[in-house]
Motif scaffolding. Structure first.
Motif, PDB file in Angstrom:
ATOM      1  N   GLY A 300      -2.667  -1.801   0.923  1.00 14.04           N
ATOM      2  CA  GLY A 300      -3.181  -0.432   0.862  1.00 14.04           C
ATOM      3  C   GLY A 300      -3.466   0.151   2.239  1.00 14.04           C
ATOM      4  N   ALA A 301      -3.330   1.472   2.324  1.00 12.05           N
ATOM      5  CA  ALA A 301      -3.506   2.157   3.608  1.00 12.05           C
ATOM      6  C   ALA A 301      -4.933   2.061   4.125  1.00 12.05           C
ATOM      7  CB  ALA A 301      -3.087   3.615   3.455  1.00 12.05           C
ATOM      8  N   MET A 302      -5.914   1.900   3.230  1.00 15.65           N
ATOM      9  CA  MET A 302      -7.322   1.811   3.658  1.00 15.65           C
ATOM     10  C   MET A 302      -7.818   0.357   3.694  1.00 15.65           C
ATOM     11  SD  MET A 302      -8.305   4.886   4.222  1.00 15.65           S
ATOM     12  CE  MET A 302      -6.706   5.535   4.638  1.00 15.65           C
ATOM     13  N   CYS A 303      -6.898  -0.605   3.480  1.00 15.17           N
ATOM     14  CA  CYS A 303      -7.312  -2.018   3.370  1.00 15.17           C
ATOM     15  C   CYS A 303      -7.388  -2.688   4.730  1.00 15.17           C
ATOM     16  CB  CYS A 303      -6.300  -2.830   2.565  1.00 15.17           C
ATOM     17  SG  CYS A 303      -6.047  -2.241   0.918  1.00 15.17           S
ATOM     18  N   THR A 304      -8.437  -3.463   4.920  1.00 12.36           N
ATOM     19  CA  THR A 304      -8.485  -4.316   6.108  1.00 12.36           C
ATOM     20  C   THR A 304      -8.479  -5.796   5.703  1.00 12.36           C
ATOM     21  OG1 THR A 304     -10.907  -4.174   6.105  1.00 12.36           O
ATOM     22  CG2 THR A 304      -9.736  -2.585   7.481  1.00 12.36           C
ATOM     23  N   THR A 305      -8.273  -6.060   4.424  1.00  9.96           N
ATOM     24  CA  THR A 305      -8.360  -7.436   3.912  1.00  9.96           C
ATOM     25  C   THR A 305      -7.472  -8.408   4.685  1.00  9.96           C
ATOM     26  OG1 THR A 305      -8.850  -6.590   1.728  1.00  9.96           O
ATOM     27  CG2 THR A 305      -8.049  -8.860   1.832  1.00  9.96           C
ATOM     28  N   ARG A 306      -6.220  -8.035   4.902  1.00  7.91           N
ATOM     29  CA  ARG A 306      -5.316  -9.008   5.546  1.00  7.91           C
ATOM     30  C   ARG A 306      -5.738  -9.306   6.973  1.00  7.91           C
ATOM     31  NH1 ARG A 306       0.656  -7.281   3.457  1.00  7.91           N
ATOM     32  NH2 ARG A 306       0.138  -7.259   1.253  1.00  7.91           N
ATOM     33  N   ALA A 335       2.467  -1.813  -9.477  1.00  4.71           N
ATOM     34  CA  ALA A 335       2.551  -2.165  -8.049  1.00  4.71           C
ATOM     35  C   ALA A 335       1.519  -1.315  -7.314  1.00  4.71           C
ATOM     36  CB  ALA A 335       3.948  -1.867  -7.534  1.00  4.71           C
ATOM     37  N   ASP A 336       0.424  -1.931  -6.888  1.00  3.12           N
ATOM     38  CA  ASP A 336      -0.718  -1.174  -6.363  1.00  3.12           C
ATOM     39  C   ASP A 336      -0.836  -1.287  -4.847  1.00  3.12           C
ATOM     40  OD1 ASP A 336      -3.128   0.074  -5.917  1.00  3.12           O
ATOM     41  OD2 ASP A 336      -4.336  -1.639  -6.579  1.00  3.12           O
ATOM     42  N   GLY A 337      -0.613  -0.163  -4.173  1.00  2.00           N
ATOM     43  CA  GLY A 337      -0.893  -0.085  -2.737  1.00  2.00           C
ATOM     44  C   GLY A 337       0.350  -0.122  -1.874  1.00  2.00           C
ATOM     45  N   VAL A 358      -0.582   4.846  -6.586  1.00  2.00           N
ATOM     46  CA  VAL A 358      -0.646   5.519  -5.285  1.00  2.00           C
ATOM     47  C   VAL A 358      -2.082   5.952  -5.019  1.00  2.00           C
ATOM     48  CG1 VAL A 358       0.225   7.435  -3.900  1.00  2.00           C
ATOM     49  CG2 VAL A 358       1.693   6.386  -5.627  1.00  2.00           C
ATOM     50  N   GLY A 359      -2.559   5.671  -3.820  1.00  2.00           N
ATOM     51  CA  GLY A 359      -3.896   6.111  -3.432  1.00  2.00           C
ATOM     52  C   GLY A 359      -3.836   7.089  -2.273  1.00  2.00           C
ATOM     53  N   SER A 360      -3.904   6.536  -1.061  1.00  2.00           N
ATOM     54  CA  SER A 360      -4.130   7.359   0.137  1.00  2.00           C
ATOM     55  C   SER A 360      -3.121   8.491   0.336  1.00  2.00           C
ATOM     56  CB  SER A 360      -4.114   6.463   1.368  1.00  2.00           C
ATOM     57  OG  SER A 360      -5.019   5.422   1.176  1.00  2.00           O
ATOM     58  N   TRP A 361      -1.886   8.252  -0.034  1.00  2.00           N
ATOM     59  CA  TRP A 361      -0.869   9.309   0.163  1.00  2.00           C
ATOM     60  C   TRP A 361      -1.307  10.589  -0.547  1.00  2.00           C
ATOM     61  CZ3 TRP A 361       4.992   8.725  -1.509  1.00  2.00           C
ATOM     62  CH2 TRP A 361       5.757   9.619  -0.762  1.00  2.00           C
ATOM     63  N   GLY A 385     -11.645   3.557   2.031  1.00  7.28           N
ATOM     64  CA  GLY A 385     -11.352   2.447   1.123  1.00  7.28           C
ATOM     65  C   GLY A 385     -12.530   2.176   0.203  1.00  7.28           C
ATOM     66  N   MET A 386     -12.240   1.581  -0.952  1.00  4.79           N
ATOM     67  CA  MET A 386     -13.297   1.307  -1.933  1.00  4.79           C
ATOM     68  C   MET A 386     -14.117   0.073  -1.566  1.00  4.79           C
ATOM     69  SD  MET A 386     -13.212   3.834  -3.844  1.00  4.79           S
ATOM     70  CE  MET A 386     -14.250   3.422  -5.235  1.00  4.79           C
ATOM     71  N   ALA A 387     -13.646  -0.680  -0.552  1.00  2.00           N
ATOM     72  CA  ALA A 387     -14.456  -1.805  -0.075  1.00  2.00           C
ATOM     73  C   ALA A 387     -15.009  -1.502   1.317  1.00  2.00           C
ATOM     74  CB  ALA A 387     -13.612  -3.072  -0.043  1.00  2.00           C
ATOM     75  N   SER A 388     -14.940  -0.240   1.726  1.00  2.06           N
ATOM     76  CA  SER A 388     -15.436   0.152   3.045  1.00  2.06           C
ATOM     77  C   SER A 388     -16.957   0.255   3.025  1.00  2.06           C
ATOM     78  CB  SER A 388     -14.849   1.509   3.437  1.00  2.06           C
ATOM     79  OG  SER A 388     -15.345   2.502   2.563  1.00  2.06           O
ATOM     80  N   GLU A 411     -17.833  -5.388   4.780  1.00  2.23           N
ATOM     81  CA  GLU A 411     -16.842  -4.363   4.428  1.00  2.23           C
ATOM     82  C   GLU A 411     -15.433  -4.917   4.601  1.00  2.23           C
ATOM     83  OE1 GLU A 411     -16.464  -1.181   7.187  1.00  2.23           O
ATOM     84  OE2 GLU A 411     -17.207  -2.373   8.834  1.00  2.23           O
ATOM     85  N   GLU A 412     -14.518  -4.419   3.755  1.00  2.73           N
ATOM     86  CA  GLU A 412     -13.106  -4.767   3.909  1.00  2.73           C
ATOM     87  C   GLU A 412     -12.243  -3.539   3.675  1.00  2.73           C
ATOM     88  OE1 GLU A 412     -11.424  -8.267   1.862  1.00  2.73           O
ATOM     89  OE2 GLU A 412     -13.089  -9.386   2.755  1.00  2.73           O
ATOM     90  N   GLY A 413     -12.653  -2.446   4.302  1.00  6.37           N
ATOM     91  CA  GLY A 413     -11.882  -1.228   4.130  1.00  6.37           C
ATOM     92  C   GLY A 413     -12.265  -0.223   5.198  1.00  6.37           C
TER      93      GLY A 413
END
Ligand code: XMP
Length: 478
Positions: A300-306, A335-337, A358-361, A385-388, A411-413
C-alpha cells in the motif's frame, strides 16, 4: 494464467515485474467485455475501495457503487455514523447524481466551498424546495464577490427534465442546449438530482452495484478487538451488504477467533477477511468462515510495514498464490494495495483476484472525505495510513493519555501525505473510466470476453526494470 516458456519465475514478483503477451483474439470491442465479478460482492467492475478514513466516506460510497464498484466503510467509524451512511447510500438514485444544494440567501463563499465536494462542478439553488438556478464553480483566477447571495448570482437552469428521462435523451437535450448540467425533477417539480453529459454517457456504460431491493450496495469493516459479533450484527442490521474483518496481520489466532465468531453468527452476508499473503494464511481464513480473502502485506502507498519489519511479499505473487488456494476451496480473493496504474488492476485479475482494492489513488479525488487544499502546485487532499500515528490516535481517543502515547509509538503507516488532484481526472469516476478502459483493453488483447477468461487465457512474462521503464510514455516528448 501461464508464463511464457522459459520465463517461469524463480522468485516472487511485483506488478511492475510482469507483462502480458497479446493473444490471438476474437474480442474486438472493449464494450464486448463483461466486467462483472462472481465473488458475491455484486460488483460489475472489479473495484473495491479500501476501508481507509481518508478515502471511504458517503460520497465515495455512493459514486463508486453507482458505477458498479463497492466501498468498504472503515472499522473506526462509530456504528451510528456507519448506519447513517449506509441508509444514505441506499437512498440514492441509481442514475441522477446527488446535487450540492444552496438556499437563495446563501452567499457565494459558501457555494464555492461546497461545489468541489462533487465532481459535476455546480450547485443548485432552491427556493421553497424548487430548483431555481445554478451556480457554477468559479474558474481559477476568476474574480467573484464572495459575499453576494446566490439567489441573485445564479444562472438560469438550461435543461430541466423528469428524473425518469432516459439518460440518452438527457445527453441529447444538453447538447442541444449547449449546456453541461441538467436538473432532474420529481413528480411534484422538486429536485431529484442532476446529470452531466458525462454522467448520462456513463449511465449507458456502467451498471450500478445494487442489492436485492435495487438499492446501491455498501460494505463495512470490523476489527478483531472488542465485541466483534455485536458490531458485525449492528452493521448488517443497518443494511451493510458485506462485512470485512480486517487487520494488518490477518494470519493470527485473534483473527481466526473473531472471524469464526462472526461466521457462526450467520448474518447472511458474505465475509471478507485479511490481510494475508500465503497459501496457509488463505486456507486458515477460509476454514474460519471467510468467503473472500484480502491479500496484501506492505504494497500500500501509505504502508511502512515492509520498511519497518521486513515482512510482506511482492503483490503479484501473493495474489496468485492466495487466489489459487482460495479458488480450490470455492472462495475468492481481493488484491489489496499497491494499485497505481490501470495495468495493476488487469494484472491482479490475471493473477486470479476477483476485485482489486484501491485506497490512496482515490484519495486524490473530489469524492474522498478530506478537505480540499490548494498550494502553488494545484489542488490536493491529505491521506494517511490506517496504522499511522494519526489513525491510531483517532482510534484510541477514549484511552488514557499514557495508553494513547504508548500505542502511537508503534505506527506502521504514513500520517500525512499530500495526494494531488489530477486536473485531468479530478473525480473518482474519471479514475474509474481510466481504469476500466485499461482493463477492458487488456481483455481484448488477451482474447477474453469476461474477467474469468482473462485469468484463464492470460500469458505472462517477467520483465526487467528497463522493460517496465520502456513502457512508460514520455508525456513531455524529447
Ligand atoms: P493503497 O496502495 O491503495 O493500499 O493505498 C490500500 C491498502 O493499504 C493498506 N494500509 C496500510 N498498510 N500501514 C500499512 O502497512 C498503514 O497505515 C495502512 N493503511 C492502509 C490497507 O490494506 C489498504 O486497503
Amino acid at each position: 494464467m501461464r508464463f511464457l516458456d522459459g520465463h517461469a519465475p524463480g522468485h516472487d514478483l511485483t506488478y511492475d515485474d510482469v507483462f502480458i503477451v497479446p493473444n490471438r483474439s476474437a474480442v474486438t470491442s472493449r464494450f464486448d467485455v463483461d466486467m462483472s465479478t462472481a465473488d458475491g460482492t455484486g460488483t460489475t467492475i472489479p473495484l473495491v475501495v479500501a476501508n481507509m478514513t481518508a478515502i471511504a466516506g458517503k460520497r465515495m460510497a455512493e459514486t463508486v457503487a453507482r458505477r458498479g464498484g463497492l466501498v468498504v466503510l472503515p472499522q473506526d467509524v462509530p456504528i451510528d455514523a456507519a448506519a447513517h451512511t449506509i441508509t444514505y447510500v441506499k437512498s440514492r438514485h441509481l442514475i441522477a447524481e446527488t446535487p450540492v444544494i444552496l438556499n437563495a440567501d446563501d452567499v457565494m463563499a459558501h457555494a464555492q466551498a461546497l461545489i468541489p465536494k462533487r465532481s459535476h462542478g455546480y450547485a443548485v439553488v432552491l427556493d421553497k424546495n424548487r430548483p431555481v438556478g445554478l451556480i457554477p464553480r468559479a474558474l481559477p483566477g476568476h474574480e467573484i464577490d464572495l459575499f453576494t447571495d446566490v439567489g441573485s448570482a445564479a444562472d438560469p437552469i438550461p435543461v430541466a427534465l423528469p428524473a425518469d428521462t432516459d439518460p440518452r435523451a438527457v445527453f441529447d437535450a444538453l447538447v442541444d442546449a449547449n449546456a453541461d448540467l441538467a436538473v432532474l425533477t420529481d413528480e411534484s417539480g422538486g429536485l431529484a438530482g442532476v446529470l452531466t453529459r458525462l454522467g448520462a454517457l456513463r449511465a449507458g456504460i456502467y451498471q450500478p452495484n445494487v442489492d436485492a431491493r435495487g438499492n446501491l450496495r455498501i460494505a463495512a469493516a470490523v476489527g478483531i478487538n472488542g465485541d466483534v459479533v455485536a458490531r458485525a450484527t449492528a452493521l448488517v442490521e443497518a443494511g451493510a451488504d458485506l462485512l470485512v474483518v480486517d487487520t494488518a496481520h490477518g494470519h493470527q489466532e485473534k483473527m481466526i477467533t473473531a472471524l469464526g465468531a462472526i461466521a457462526a453468527a450467520d448474518l447472511g452476508v458474505p465475509l471478507a477477511a485479511g490481510n494475508v499473503v500465503s497459501a496457509q494464511g488463505t486456507l486458515d481464513l477460509v476454514n474460519a468462515g471467510a468467503n473472500i480473502i484480502k491479500v496484501g502485506v506492505g504494497p500500500g502507498a501509505m504502508c511502512t510495514t515492509r520498511m519497518m519489519t521486513g515482512v510482506g511479499r511482492p503483490q503479484f505473487s501473493a495474489v496468485a498464490e492466495c487466489a489459487a488456494v482460495a479458488r480450490e476451496h470455492g472462495a475468492s480473493v481481493w488484491a489489496d494495495g499497491g494499485i497505481r496504474h490501470p495495468r495493476d488492476v488487469a494484472l491482479a485479475i490475471a493473477a486470479g483476484a476477483a476485485n482489486a482494492m484501491v485506497g490512496s489513488w482515490f484519495a486524490g479525488t473530489y469524492e474522498s472525505p478530506g478537505d480540499l487544499h490548494t498550494d502553488p502546485h494545484g489542488e490536493y487532499k491529505v491521506s494517511f495510513g490506517m496504522a499511522s500515528k494519526r489513525a491510531v490516535a483517532a482510534r484510541s481517543s477514549g484511552d488514557s493519555a499514557y495508553d494513547r502515547a504508548r500505542k502511537a509509538l508503534f505506527e506502521e503507516g504514513i500520517s500525512s501525505s499530500r495526494i494531488r488532484i489530477d486536473p485531468e481526472r479530478p473525480g473518482v469516476e474519471d479514475l474509474i473510466d481510466h481504469i476500466c478502459s485499461g482493463v477492458r483493453s487488456t481483455a481484448t488483447y488477451t482474447g477474453a470476453a469476461t474477467l474469468e477468461e482473462l485469468h484463464d487465457k492470460v500469458v505472462l512474462g517477467v520483465q526487467s526494470a528497463a522493460g517496465f521503464a520502456e513502457g512508460r510514455p514520455l508525456p513531455g516528448g524529447w
